[in-house]
Write a protein that holds these residues in place. Structure first.
Motif: not given
Length: 173
Positions: A50-53, A60-62, A75-77, A81-85
């Motif tokens: 979250k915000d790089g931290k 797979s679920d937060l 948020y990054t998962c 690959k990186d996926y951004y929300i």
């Protein structure tokens, strides 16, 4: 007829196959009450930030219970690959989601009621302004220079007692 049905079913199955193949691990978001669920589909070990931290969650679920304004952010998962929300949400307990068709129905009903009120006001004003069944009788016009019958209520003016002031008589030009 039978051949047509077969072609239709084939098209439906191809559409479903394309839709399933399109699900290539894109992230998703669900909101229920004050619980927000972020999901990255696929298998493997996920890393959430979250915000790089880094966040201590490798599924797979937060799931964020009691979501607040401080939980908004990027948020990054990550797997391969990186996926951004990005979230900027307002959540509340017992919120009701407004359906678009319901909102349009309310607006349409309001417009109909307003038009009905306008029509009623117009018809009432028109009825009040309409002439009565028979128009009122006008008083007959006096004939010019006709002698009035002598009435004992009125006396003739005496030319001897008439005032001779500036405005006491009418001067015709």
């Amino acid at each position: 007829m039978m051949r047509r049905r077969g072609v239709t079913w084939l098209l439906v199955l191809l559409t479903l196959a394309v839709a399933i193949a399109e699900d290539n691990g894109k992230p998703a978001l669900w909101i229920k009450g004050t619980t927000v669920t972020l999901q990255c589909s696929g298998s493997g070990k996920w890393t959430w930030k979250k915000d790089g931290k880094a966040i201590n969650d490798s599924t797979s679920d937060l799931i964020i219970n009691k979501y607040t304004d401080q939980d908004n952010g990027l948020y990054t998962c990550s797997d391969d690959k990186d996926y951004y929300i990005y979230t900027n949400l307002k959540v509340c307990e017992g919120c009701v989601e407004l359906d678009v068709t319901l909102a349009m129905g309310i607006v349409f009903g309001d417009v109909l009621i307003t038009l009905g009120v306008i029509l009623m006001v117009y018809l009432c004003a028109k009825r009040k302004a309409a002439p009565a069944s028979a128009p009122p009788q006008r008083a007959p016009r006096r004939q010019p220079n006709t002698a009035q019958p002598s009435d004992s209520t009125y006396q003739e003016l005496n030319p001897e007692t008439i005032a001779k002031d500036v405005y006491s008589d009418v001067k015709r030009k």
